[in-house]
Design an enzyme around this catalytic site. Structure first.
Site, PDB file in Angstrom:
ATOM      1  N   THR A  57       0.840  -1.199   0.000  1.00  0.00           N
ATOM      2  CA  THR A  57       0.000   0.000   0.000  1.00  0.00           C
ATOM      3  C   THR A  57       0.876   1.250   0.000  1.00  0.00           C
ATOM      4  O   THR A  57       0.645   2.203  -0.747  1.00  0.00           O
ATOM      5  CB  THR A  57      -0.905   0.005   1.253  1.00  0.00           C
ATOM      6  OG1 THR A  57      -1.727  -1.148   1.210  1.00  0.00           O
ATOM      7  CG2 THR A  57      -1.767   1.246   1.328  1.00  0.00           C
ATOM      8  N   LYS A 101       2.751  11.658  -1.277  1.00  0.00           N
ATOM      9  CA  LYS A 101       3.799  12.674  -1.105  1.00  0.00           C
ATOM     10  C   LYS A 101       4.085  13.400  -2.418  1.00  0.00           C
ATOM     11  O   LYS A 101       4.406  14.583  -2.434  1.00  0.00           O
ATOM     12  CB  LYS A 101       5.086  12.049  -0.578  1.00  0.00           C
ATOM     13  CG  LYS A 101       5.363  12.001   0.882  1.00  0.00           C
ATOM     14  CD  LYS A 101       4.411  11.918   1.952  1.00  0.00           C
ATOM     15  CE  LYS A 101       3.069  11.796   2.260  1.00  0.00           C
ATOM     16  NZ  LYS A 101       2.412  10.793   2.939  1.00  0.00           N
ATOM     17  N   ALA A 146     -11.376  13.369  10.277  1.00  0.00           N
ATOM     18  CA  ALA A 146     -10.264  14.328  10.358  1.00  0.00           C
ATOM     19  C   ALA A 146      -9.038  13.656  10.945  1.00  0.00           C
ATOM     20  O   ALA A 146      -8.397  14.160  11.866  1.00  0.00           O
ATOM     21  CB  ALA A 146     -10.673  15.538  11.195  1.00  0.00           C
ATOM     22  N   GLY A 147      -8.716  12.463  10.417  1.00  0.00           N
ATOM     23  CA  GLY A 147      -7.492  11.774  10.815  1.00  0.00           C
ATOM     24  C   GLY A 147      -6.391  12.090   9.824  1.00  0.00           C
ATOM     25  O   GLY A 147      -6.480  13.049   9.037  1.00  0.00           O
ATOM     26  N   ILE A 181      -5.183  10.524   7.071  1.00  0.00           N
ATOM     27  CA  ILE A 181      -5.458  10.422   5.638  1.00  0.00           C
ATOM     28  C   ILE A 181      -6.349  11.569   5.179  1.00  0.00           C
ATOM     29  O   ILE A 181      -6.076  12.229   4.168  1.00  0.00           O
ATOM     30  CB  ILE A 181      -6.120   9.055   5.314  1.00  0.00           C
ATOM     31  CG1 ILE A 181      -5.111   7.932   5.556  1.00  0.00           C
ATOM     32  CG2 ILE A 181      -6.654   9.028   3.883  1.00  0.00           C
ATOM     33  CD1 ILE A 181      -5.625   6.537   5.248  1.00  0.00           C
ATOM     34  N   GLU A 206     -16.182  15.486  10.907  1.00  0.00           N
ATOM     35  CA  GLU A 206     -15.504  14.660  11.914  1.00  0.00           C
ATOM     36  C   GLU A 206     -16.441  14.380  13.094  1.00  0.00           C
ATOM     37  O   GLU A 206     -17.097  15.275  13.601  1.00  0.00           O
ATOM     38  CB  GLU A 206     -14.219  15.368  12.382  1.00  0.00           C
ATOM     39  CG  GLU A 206     -13.584  14.845  13.654  1.00  0.00           C
ATOM     40  CD  GLU A 206     -13.182  13.370  13.624  1.00  0.00           C
ATOM     41  OE1 GLU A 206     -12.566  12.925  12.647  1.00  0.00           O
ATOM     42  OE2 GLU A 206     -13.505  12.658  14.604  1.00  0.00           O
ATOM     43  N   GLY A 258     -10.458   5.306   9.111  1.00  0.00           N
ATOM     44  CA  GLY A 258      -9.629   4.276   9.728  1.00  0.00           C
ATOM     45  C   GLY A 258      -9.388   3.086   8.818  1.00  0.00           C
ATOM     46  O   GLY A 258     -10.004   2.956   7.768  1.00  0.00           O
ATOM     47  N   HIS A 292      23.216  27.285  12.451  1.00  0.00           N
ATOM     48  CA  HIS A 292      22.365  28.455  12.184  1.00  0.00           C
ATOM     49  C   HIS A 292      22.530  28.852  10.726  1.00  0.00           C
ATOM     50  O   HIS A 292      23.652  28.865  10.232  1.00  0.00           O
ATOM     51  CB  HIS A 292      22.794  29.614  13.086  1.00  0.00           C
ATOM     52  CG  HIS A 292      22.039  30.868  12.809  1.00  0.00           C
ATOM     53  ND1 HIS A 292      20.730  31.033  13.211  1.00  0.00           N
ATOM     54  CD2 HIS A 292      22.389  31.990  12.138  1.00  0.00           C
ATOM     55  CE1 HIS A 292      20.307  32.230  12.807  1.00  0.00           C
ATOM     56  NE2 HIS A 292      21.299  32.830  12.158  1.00  0.00           N
TER      57      HIS A 292
HETATM   58  P1  NAI Z   1      -7.729   7.764  11.663  1.00  0.00           P
HETATM   59  O1  NAI Z   1      -8.053   6.694  12.636  1.00  0.00           O
HETATM   60  O2  NAI Z   1      -6.441   8.503  11.760  1.00  0.00           O
HETATM   61  O3  NAI Z   1      -8.909   8.872  11.671  1.00  0.00           O
HETATM   62  C1  NAI Z   1     -10.257   8.543  11.410  1.00  0.00           C
HETATM   63  C2  NAI Z   1     -11.168   9.666  11.857  1.00  0.00           C
HETATM   64  O4  NAI Z   1     -12.487   9.408  11.383  1.00  0.00           O
HETATM   65  C3  NAI Z   1     -11.270   9.782  13.374  1.00  0.00           C
HETATM   66  O5  NAI Z   1     -10.988  11.110  13.737  1.00  0.00           O
HETATM   67  C4  NAI Z   1     -12.718   9.384  13.672  1.00  0.00           C
HETATM   68  O6  NAI Z   1     -13.249  10.047  14.785  1.00  0.00           O
HETATM   69  C5  NAI Z   1     -13.437   9.783  12.377  1.00  0.00           C
HETATM   70  N1  NAI Z   1     -14.718   9.081  12.126  1.00  0.00           N
HETATM   71  C6  NAI Z   1     -14.963   7.747  12.258  1.00  0.00           C
HETATM   72  N2  NAI Z   1     -16.261   7.470  11.917  1.00  0.00           N
HETATM   73  C7  NAI Z   1     -16.844   8.646  11.556  1.00  0.00           C
HETATM   74  C8  NAI Z   1     -18.171   9.016  11.095  1.00  0.00           C
HETATM   75  N3  NAI Z   1     -19.160   8.123  10.925  1.00  0.00           N
HETATM   76  N4  NAI Z   1     -18.418  10.321  10.816  1.00  0.00           N
HETATM   77  C9  NAI Z   1     -17.423  11.246  10.973  1.00  0.00           C
HETATM   78  N5  NAI Z   1     -16.172  10.952  11.384  1.00  0.00           N
HETATM   79  C10 NAI Z   1     -15.868   9.663  11.680  1.00  0.00           C
HETATM   80  O7  NAI Z   1      -7.900   7.061  10.221  1.00  0.00           O
HETATM   81  P2  NAI Z   1      -7.301   7.374   8.778  1.00  0.00           P
HETATM   82  O8  NAI Z   1      -6.997   8.824   8.616  1.00  0.00           O
HETATM   83  O9  NAI Z   1      -8.266   6.720   7.848  1.00  0.00           O
HETATM   84  O10 NAI Z   1      -5.927   6.594   8.769  1.00  0.00           O
HETATM   85  C11 NAI Z   1      -5.891   5.167   8.899  1.00  0.00           C
HETATM   86  C12 NAI Z   1      -4.557   4.688   9.395  1.00  0.00           C
HETATM   87  O11 NAI Z   1      -3.543   4.916   8.440  1.00  0.00           O
HETATM   88  C13 NAI Z   1      -4.148   5.365  10.679  1.00  0.00           C
HETATM   89  O12 NAI Z   1      -3.694   4.387  11.577  1.00  0.00           O
HETATM   90  C14 NAI Z   1      -3.015   6.270  10.252  1.00  0.00           C
HETATM   91  O13 NAI Z   1      -2.056   6.433  11.287  1.00  0.00           O
HETATM   92  C15 NAI Z   1      -2.434   5.537   9.052  1.00  0.00           C
HETATM   93  N6  NAI Z   1      -1.820   6.493   8.124  1.00  0.00           N
HETATM   94  C16 NAI Z   1      -0.708   7.159   8.513  1.00  0.00           C
HETATM   95  C17 NAI Z   1      -0.135   8.105   7.689  1.00  0.00           C
HETATM   96  C18 NAI Z   1       1.063   8.840   8.172  1.00  0.00           C
HETATM   97  O14 NAI Z   1       1.701   8.389   9.104  1.00  0.00           O
HETATM   98  N7  NAI Z   1       1.410   9.992   7.596  1.00  0.00           N
HETATM   99  C19 NAI Z   1      -0.695   8.424   6.383  1.00  0.00           C
HETATM  100  C20 NAI Z   1      -1.875   7.681   6.091  1.00  0.00           C
HETATM  101  C21 NAI Z   1      -2.400   6.754   6.942  1.00  0.00           C
END
Ligand code: NAI
Length: 462
Positions: free
Chosen positions: A41, A51, A177-178, A180, A199, A268, A441
């Site tokens: 992935t 990126k 608002a996570g 992704i 969110e 998520g 610096h």
């Molecule tokens: P996430 O778990 O970070 O955020 C999901 C958000 O969706 C939460 O804030 C939650 O409260 C909200 N939510 C859930 N159900 C909802 C609903 N019915 N209505 C409105 N809001 C709702 O998940 P995300 O962003 O999908 O990421 C998944 C995984 O992938 C995470 O573990 C993340 O750490 C990882 N990831 C990490 C990256 C990085 O390190 N830069 C980049 C992309 C993914």
């Protein structure tokens, strides 16, 4: 006689790194991957392509907002979406091709196809059964489904579809608002879409330091992203080229609707282990559906190990890589180790957000006695020179020993700067150790040193 010492199932960052380390340690190794290219992935439809789009959209933002200020006049560039897509695809190709080269260099067999485990010690790919002393499951994760929302990867998309849209959206709704949601939402906002993030909770990026989350949301709002907080999405209706997102506000149960031409579902991810046959083998899962492992990444079935997004812990490529290297060491009779207390997390927006260690809330809940040193990028000459004065470094240390317990950064290159603290924490550093270390610096990293100084007698430029 087994064909292999180790067969790794999955060629993502956990799996391919594990395979390379196994081979380097003298183990005869194969890696099963069903995609056309290696890298999982992360390289194909995640970290790396996103990126490329983040970079391109950031360049556009600079041209539109900051070029004139720097005396660079002329028409701002316009978006050639097919070309941006092909740039992104080139980046993917270079990276996935690189892993294929590393496999050849390390004499790792790539078993092309989707693997199943008919019995411990055996992996079936296509019609062929391969034997191995050890099997490592590194099959990663997939987006979790949201009830009432059907993903078609055209109008209603996951992160995968969001990276390859047919055209840039005019109105985009992001559910969640996570990490992704905010990374990809900010890409399309910079490319000209009206982006609304819906969110469920009252704060963005659950688990993040509250100060950082507040500043982060303020900066994103200033960049034009709209937020509907405390809102539970009920369902999404799709019409021919549009969608309607229905949500309820938690405070009063009132029902609302927003139109969009693209809806990104980012609520998520969950472990992916379809078709592996783990059930039949009796491999134990946790109550959250992850593969249960012991301190050496071993499942309850002898000879089967698991790492990465399929097991508990943060779903991060670098955590999977660390586990991949560590389990390889274990299989080679060495002592593999991962320090789960020092795993950085980075959000690749502009500015970036990065964190390692504990948040204030976690320390309060533990009843710890701590001190905070904070330094704003407004006091950092280099950041101001490139319009990046927003944000700060926040260091949290033990009030008695001065030992660093956590660090939270929102600002330019935060994702790179955090590693100074990671190394420090691995060596049990105090804030004073960082403060007494000469920092070049003018660099953004001086802000880290200033935050360390702020834990003691005070920052100089505050
Ligand atoms: P996430 O778990 O970070 O955020 C999901 C958000 O969706 C939460 O804030 C939650 O409260 C909200 N939510 C859930 N159900 C909802 C609903 N019915 N209505 C409105 N809001 C709702 O998940 P995300 O962003 O999908 O990421 C998944 C995984 O992938 C995470 O573990 C993340 O750490 C990882 N990831 C990490 C990256 C990085 O390190 N830069 C980049 C992309 C993914």
């Amino acid at each position: 006689m087994a064909n292999y010492d180790v067969i790794v199932i999955g060629g993502g960052p956990g799996g391919y790194v594990c395979a390379i380390r196994c081979a380097q340690l003298g183990l005869k190794t194969a890696c099963v991957e069903g995609r056309e290219t290696l890298g999982g992935t992360c390289l194909n439809i995640g970290c790396i392509p996103s990126k490329a789009l983040l970079h391109a959209s950031h360049m556009l933002h600079e041209a539109e907002h900051n070029f004139v200020k720097m005396g660079l006049k002329g028409k701002s560039p316009s978006v050639d979406w097919p070309q941006m897509q092909s740039y992104k695809d080139d980046v993917i190709g270079q990276n996935t091709g690189g892993i294929e080269f590393l496999f050849k260099k390390n004499k790792i067999d790539w078993l092309k196809g989707w693997g199943t485990i008919p019995a411990a010690g055996q992996v079936k790919v296509g019609d062929e059964i391969h034997e191995a002393k050890h099997i490592v499951v590194a099959t990663g994760s997939e987006p979790s489904a949201l009830p009432g929302v059907e993903v078609d990867e055209k109008i209603v998309v996951t992160s995968e579809g969001a990276l390859s849209l047919a055209k840039t959206p005019k109105k985009m709704v992001v559910i969640g608002a996570g990490v992704i949601g905010l990374e990809l939402g900010s890409v399309y906002a910079r490319l000209g879409a009206e982006v609304t993030v819906v969110e469920y909770l009252d704060t963005i990026t659950p688990g993040m330091d509250k100060d950082v989350a507040k500043t982060f949301q303020r900066i994103l709002k200033k960049q034009g992203i709209n937020f509907v907080m405390g809102a539970a999405v009920q369902n999404v209706e799709t019409l021919k080229t549009k969608a309607k997102v229905n949500y309820k506000l938690r405070k009063d149960d009132s029902e609302h609707q927003i139109d969009a031409d693209t809806v990104l579902v980012a609520t998520g991810r969950k472990p992916y282990m379809d078709g592996l046959g783990l059930d039949a083998l009796g491999v134990a899962l946790t109550d959250r559906g992850q593969i249960q492992i012991d301190g050496h990444w071993a499942t309850n079935v002898k000879g089967i190990y698991a790492i990465g997004d399929a097991v508990p812990g943060p779903m991060l490529a670098h955590k999977a890589e660390d586990e991949g290297m560590a389990v390889a060491e274990v299989l080679a009779g060495k002592h593999g180790h991962v320090n789960y207390d020092v795993i950085p997390g980075v959000i690749y927006t502009s500015p970036e957000v990065a964190a390692v260690g504990k948040t204030e809330d976690e320390l309060k809940a533990e009843g710890r006695n701590y001190k905070v040193g904070k330094f704003s990028f407004m006091g950092n000459g280099r950041a101001k020179a490139v319009f990046q004065g927003e944000g700060f470094v926040k260091m949290i240390v033990d009030a008695e020993t001065d030992r660093i317990l956590g660090c939270h950064i929102i600002g330019p290159a935060a994702g790179d700067m955090i590693h100074e603290i990671c190394v420090g924490m691995e060596f049990g550093a105090s804030a004073q150790d960082i403060a007494l270390t000469c920092h070049a610096h003018p660099t953004y990293s001086e802000a880290v040193r200033e935050a360390a100084l702020a834990c003691g007698d005070g920052a100089i430029h505050a």
